[in-house]
Write a protein that holds these residues in place. Sequence first.
Motif, mmCIF file in Angstrom:
data_model
loop_
_atom_site.group_PDB
_atom_site.id
_atom_site.type_symbol
_atom_site.label_atom_id
_atom_site.label_comp_id
_atom_site.label_asym_id
_atom_site.label_seq_id
_atom_site.Cartn_x
_atom_site.Cartn_y
_atom_site.Cartn_z
ATOM 1 N N GLN A 226 0.847 -1.190 0.000
ATOM 2 C CA GLN A 226 0.000 0.000 0.000
ATOM 3 C C GLN A 226 0.887 1.247 0.000
ATOM 4 O OE1 GLN A 226 -3.080 2.246 3.095
ATOM 5 N NE2 GLN A 226 -2.524 0.110 3.466
ATOM 6 N N LEU A 227 0.634 2.165 -0.921
ATOM 7 C CA LEU A 227 1.371 3.423 -0.975
ATOM 8 C C LEU A 227 0.417 4.546 -0.597
ATOM 9 C CD1 LEU A 227 4.050 4.823 -1.637
ATOM 10 C CD2 LEU A 227 3.231 5.096 -3.980
ATOM 11 N N ARG A 228 0.712 5.206 0.502
ATOM 12 C CA ARG A 228 -0.163 6.243 1.034
ATOM 13 C C ARG A 228 0.500 7.605 0.831
ATOM 14 N NH1 ARG A 228 -2.394 4.879 6.869
ATOM 15 N NH2 ARG A 228 -2.843 2.977 5.682
ATOM 16 N N VAL A 229 -0.245 8.565 0.302
ATOM 17 C CA VAL A 229 0.282 9.900 0.034
ATOM 18 C C VAL A 229 -0.400 10.886 0.978
ATOM 19 C CG1 VAL A 229 0.728 11.653 -1.719
ATOM 20 C CG2 VAL A 229 0.619 9.242 -2.377
ATOM 21 N N LEU A 230 0.402 11.572 1.786
ATOM 22 C CA LEU A 230 -0.106 12.449 2.834
ATOM 23 C C LEU A 230 0.456 13.854 2.663
ATOM 24 C CD1 LEU A 230 0.613 10.012 5.811
ATOM 25 C CD2 LEU A 230 -1.573 10.317 4.635
ATOM 26 N N ASP A 231 -0.229 14.824 3.240
ATOM 27 C CA ASP A 231 0.314 16.180 3.231
ATOM 28 C C ASP A 231 1.491 16.297 4.188
ATOM 29 O OD1 ASP A 231 0.177 19.068 2.516
ATOM 30 O OD2 ASP A 231 -0.226 19.249 4.667
ATOM 31 N N ASN A 232 1.439 15.573 5.298
ATOM 32 C CA ASN A 232 2.480 15.631 6.322
ATOM 33 C C ASN A 232 2.637 14.243 6.932
ATOM 34 O OD1 ASN A 232 3.586 16.102 9.170
ATOM 35 N ND2 ASN A 232 3.751 18.156 8.310
ATOM 36 N N LEU A 233 3.876 13.797 7.108
ATOM 37 C CA LEU A 233 4.123 12.427 7.562
ATOM 38 C C LEU A 233 4.003 12.227 9.061
ATOM 39 C CD1 LEU A 233 7.260 11.280 5.499
ATOM 40 C CD2 LEU A 233 4.881 10.557 5.203
ATOM 41 N N TRP A 234 4.072 13.300 9.860
ATOM 42 C CA TRP A 234 4.329 13.101 11.285
ATOM 43 C C TRP A 234 3.170 12.484 12.055
ATOM 44 C CZ3 TRP A 234 9.072 12.605 12.173
ATOM 45 C CH2 TRP A 234 10.010 13.336 11.438
ATOM 46 N N GLY A 235 1.943 12.782 11.700
ATOM 47 C CA GLY A 235 0.824 12.140 12.382
ATOM 48 C C GLY A 235 0.835 10.636 12.164
ATOM 49 N N PHE A 236 1.099 10.230 10.918
ATOM 50 C CA PHE A 236 1.199 8.806 10.603
ATOM 51 C C PHE A 236 2.376 8.178 11.351
ATOM 52 C CE2 PHE A 236 3.093 5.480 7.896
ATOM 53 C CZ PHE A 236 2.048 4.574 7.858
ATOM 54 N N TRP A 237 3.534 8.838 11.326
ATOM 55 C CA TRP A 237 4.730 8.298 11.970
ATOM 56 C C TRP A 237 4.527 8.141 13.475
ATOM 57 C CZ3 TRP A 237 8.667 5.482 10.975
ATOM 58 C CH2 TRP A 237 9.829 5.510 11.749
ATOM 59 N N ASP A 238 3.897 9.124 14.104
ATOM 60 C CA ASP A 238 3.644 9.024 15.541
ATOM 61 C C ASP A 238 2.769 7.816 15.864
ATOM 62 O OD1 ASP A 238 5.153 11.257 16.082
ATOM 63 O OD2 ASP A 238 3.452 12.627 16.211
ATOM 64 N N GLY A 239 1.804 7.526 14.985
ATOM 65 C CA GLY A 239 0.973 6.353 15.202
ATOM 66 C C GLY A 239 1.728 5.059 14.994
ATOM 67 N N VAL A 240 2.600 5.040 13.998
ATOM 68 C CA VAL A 240 3.347 3.828 13.671
ATOM 69 C C VAL A 240 4.313 3.444 14.787
ATOM 70 C CG1 VAL A 240 5.190 2.973 12.165
ATOM 71 C CG2 VAL A 240 3.126 3.967 11.167
ATOM 72 N N ILE A 241 5.070 4.409 15.306
ATOM 73 C CA ILE A 241 6.129 4.076 16.264
ATOM 74 C C ILE A 241 5.592 3.705 17.636
ATOM 75 C CG2 ILE A 241 7.831 5.477 15.050
ATOM 76 C CD1 ILE A 241 7.501 7.624 17.175
ATOM 77 N N ASN B 161 14.009 15.243 5.774
ATOM 78 C CA ASN B 161 13.554 15.977 4.590
ATOM 79 C C ASN B 161 12.045 16.188 4.573
ATOM 80 O OD1 ASN B 161 16.198 15.991 3.697
ATOM 81 N ND2 ASN B 161 15.941 14.210 2.359
ATOM 82 N N ALA B 162 11.345 15.649 5.558
ATOM 83 C CA ALA B 162 9.891 15.800 5.605
ATOM 84 C C ALA B 162 9.519 17.213 6.047
ATOM 85 C CB ALA B 162 9.288 14.777 6.562
ATOM 86 N N LYS B 163 8.276 17.590 5.765
ATOM 87 C CA LYS B 163 7.770 18.863 6.266
ATOM 88 C C LYS B 163 7.828 18.873 7.789
ATOM 89 C CE LYS B 163 4.330 19.900 2.659
ATOM 90 N NZ LYS B 163 2.877 20.086 2.446
ATOM 91 N N PRO B 164 7.974 20.053 8.404
ATOM 92 C CA PRO B 164 7.949 20.112 9.869
ATOM 93 C C PRO B 164 6.619 19.606 10.412
ATOM 94 C CG PRO B 164 8.754 22.172 8.941
ATOM 95 C CD PRO B 164 8.212 21.369 7.796
ATOM 96 N N ALA B 165 6.687 19.044 11.609
ATOM 97 C CA ALA B 165 5.465 18.585 12.266
ATOM 98 C C ALA B 165 4.681 19.779 12.779
ATOM 99 C CB ALA B 165 5.821 17.656 13.420
ATOM 100 N N ARG B 166 3.365 19.595 12.904
ATOM 101 C CA ARG B 166 2.507 20.650 13.443
ATOM 102 C C ARG B 166 1.750 20.118 14.647
ATOM 103 N NH1 ARG B 166 1.673 25.134 10.360
ATOM 104 N NH2 ARG B 166 2.458 25.094 8.227
ATOM 105 N N GLU B 167 1.568 20.986 15.620
ATOM 106 C CA GLU B 167 0.743 20.629 16.766
ATOM 107 C C GLU B 167 -0.721 20.615 16.336
ATOM 108 O OE1 GLU B 167 1.883 19.646 19.428
ATOM 109 O OE2 GLU B 167 3.924 20.406 19.593
ATOM 110 N N PRO B 168 -1.592 19.891 17.043
ATOM 111 C CA PRO B 168 -3.018 19.903 16.704
ATOM 112 C C PRO B 168 -3.585 21.317 16.734
ATOM 113 C CG PRO B 168 -2.522 18.170 18.282
ATOM 114 C CD PRO B 168 -1.284 19.014 18.169
ATOM 115 N N GLY B 169 -4.454 21.592 15.791
ATOM 116 C CA GLY B 169 -5.102 22.896 15.758
ATOM 117 C C GLY B 169 -4.530 23.771 14.671
#
Length: 207
Positions: free
Chosen positions: A145-160, A173-181
Amino acid sequence: MRPAPGEVLHFSEDPTITRFVPHVARTARQSEAYVWAVDGGRAPDYWFPRQCPRAMAWTVPGTTAADRARILGPGGGERVHAIEYDWLDRLRTTELFAYRLPAAAFRPFGDPVPSAVVATEPVVPLGPPEPVGDLLKLHRDAGIQLRVLDNLWGFWDGVITSTLGFSGIRLRNAKPAREPGPEQPVRTAPSPVLRKPVRRRLTPPPA
């Protein structure tokens, strides 16, 4: 694109390499000079442009049904790779090559589960580099499965924090993470893979 028995692979965008010489990579965490390659289980980690940030997860024997449903989703197969939209065009257009190298020259690297293989002496490829071809098709044909996201960090936080095996490559090289909101400021992640004190599970999926 997988290695044959007795082989390992080195993926590169440079089709002119005739001899691999041990070196210390700019991003290396160790001081030893190595030639780097991967076996069949880790080859899919490198079906990307070299600098493309990607977060990857796959099922392992200890994966729970809840985590599988949460990360992979219904019909999601055994493995998922996530990239950002900004890299999709480069994934479609990058010409990647695979060098077949003799496995006997390499030893496993990584603990507790190897994530690569390394050699400490120069290595000559077994033949000319082979074009890897369409990277999207490579994922499809492998059932990944290849998933395309605007930002990786929410997915990465769930994975780890899940019970899946996982790996993150070029996450700097990923976009900076953003806090909720929507009004929250961007938070930087200078060492993204180590943002949380978790034990990394790097067990490769079945070949």
